[in-house]
Design an enzyme around this catalytic site. Structure first.
Site, PDB file in Angstrom:
ATOM      1  CG  HIS A  66      -2.403  -4.631  -0.068  1.00 49.94           C
ATOM      2  ND1 HIS A  66      -2.248  -5.617  -1.066  1.00 49.94           N
ATOM      3  CD2 HIS A  66      -1.711  -3.413  -0.262  1.00 49.94           C
ATOM      4  CE1 HIS A  66      -1.743  -4.741  -2.028  1.00 49.94           C
ATOM      5  NE2 HIS A  66      -1.554  -3.569  -1.468  1.00 49.94           N
ATOM      6  N   GLY A  67      -3.163  -4.626   4.592  1.00 53.28           N
ATOM      7  CA  GLY A  67      -3.887  -5.221   5.859  1.00 53.28           C
ATOM      8  C   GLY A  67      -2.768  -5.239   6.968  1.00 53.28           C
ATOM      9  CD  GLU A 125       2.112  -4.537  -6.861  1.00 54.98           C
ATOM     10  OE1 GLU A 125       2.032  -5.756  -6.443  1.00 54.98           O
ATOM     11  OE2 GLU A 125       1.392  -3.620  -6.688  1.00 54.98           O
ATOM     12  CG  ASP A 150      -4.677   1.351  -4.429  1.00 50.25           C
ATOM     13  OD1 ASP A 150      -3.551   1.159  -5.027  1.00 50.25           O
ATOM     14  OD2 ASP A 150      -4.883   1.035  -3.067  1.00 50.25           O
ATOM     15  CG  ASN A 163      -0.172   3.415  -1.588  1.00 48.15           C
ATOM     16  OD1 ASN A 163       0.281   4.384  -1.897  1.00 48.15           O
ATOM     17  ND2 ASN A 163      -0.681   2.159  -2.363  1.00 48.15           N
ATOM     18  CB  VAL A 164      -1.573   5.104   5.029  1.00 47.69           C
ATOM     19  CG1 VAL A 164      -2.556   4.794   6.289  1.00 47.69           C
ATOM     20  CG2 VAL A 164      -0.437   5.054   5.324  1.00 47.69           C
TER      21      VAL A 164
END
Length: 285
Positions: free
Chosen positions: A181-182, A137, A85, A231-232
């Site tokens: 993210h987060g 990305e 990742d 994505n987790v």
């Protein structure tokens, strides 16, 4: 079942209008929990490994050996991919590939466009030689994940997405379209119009980073527009830590890590099962 790349997994998901979850692993309990959930739900699964988590667990070779050992011990029969990742460089992607990872992400989104093309193409050449899938990305996903820190969100440009795909031969694309993210501060605001355009113009399965905290209706809409990988990580960490705190608060003299990490492993498993059902990947293996 041997480890597999993400290519067929995500093509099947795109064709079947569901998404496969990438659940990041941080230690043995995460591997056990996620693989148990996948087997019970008969769901394909992607084990995400950040560079920081890889270092913590002792290197990419240790990660692969641990995953293979747990798969054998637990009798895993569903398709499993190990995915780097946010690989920060060609060198990191090469290390993961040679260690036995079946998929890598090269994140050169912070570089000028032509540099992104160049390094991504180099990764694709090596990865495809080894039968490994590649994710790239464009744009900027906000927030922080291990070594990856991004201030604010920069939407991916659909024209650049199309060009990146055509010139590099990547297998899946993560266009930054408003996710972070987060934990989210406020309601997520995803760029569905751009998502639809990018999906149509590239023809590739798309990836949604920062899947924690996005409402189910938005998840379902993203999947309908070609998002095939979600994505987790944060949600599993939140649920695991909550249980550890509860167990230790109720048992202040407890020192055996198995007695507080065991229940927290169950919390990860239940969280992953819920996500698999939400993403529609249950019974798709």
């Amino acid at each position: 079942m041997p480890l597999v790349s993400m290519t067929k997994m995500l093509q099947d998901a795109k064709a079947g209008s569901y998404a496969v979850g990438q659940f990041n692993i941080n230690n043995l309990e995460y591997v056990q929990a996620i693989l148990q959930a996948a087997e019970e739900e008969k769901s394909p699964v992607i084990l995400g490994v950040s560079e920081g988590a890889g270092r913590y667990m002792g290197g990419y070779g240790v990660v692969v050996a641990m995953v293979k050992a747990v798969m054998e011990a637990q009798g895993t029969t569903v398709p499993v991919a190990i995915h780097l990742d946010h690989g920060s460089s060609f060198e990191q992607c090469a290390k993961a590939i040679h260690a036995g990872f079946t998929s890598v992400m090269i994140d050169a989104s912070h570089d000028p466009f032509e540099e992104n093309i160049a390094v991504t193409s180099k990764v694709v050449e090596l990865a495809h030689f080894h039968g490994v899938s590649v994710e790239a990305e464009l744009g900027t996903v906000g927030g922080q994940e291990d070594d990856v820190v991004a201030e604010g969100v920069i939407y991916a440009d659909p024209k650049e997405c199309k060009e990146l795909v055509e010139r590099t031969g990547i297998d899946t694309l993560a266009p930054a379209l408003g996710s972070v993210h987060g934990p989210y501060k406020g309601e997520p605001n995803l760029g569905f119009k751009e998502m639809e355009q990018i999906g149509a113009e590239t023809g590739l399965p798309l990836v949604l980073h920062g899947g924690t905290g996005i409402p189910t209706k938005d998840i379902q809409k993203a999947i309908s527009l070609g998002t095939s990988k979600i994505n987790v990580n944060t949600e599993n960490q939140i649920q695991q830590t909550k249980v550890v705190r509860e167990v230790l608060a109720a048992n202040p003299d407890m020192i055996d890590p198995r007695k507080y990490l065991g229940p927290s492993r169950d919390a990860i498993k239940e969280t992953v099962i819920g996500k698999m059902r939400e993403f529609g990947s249950s019974n798709k293996a």
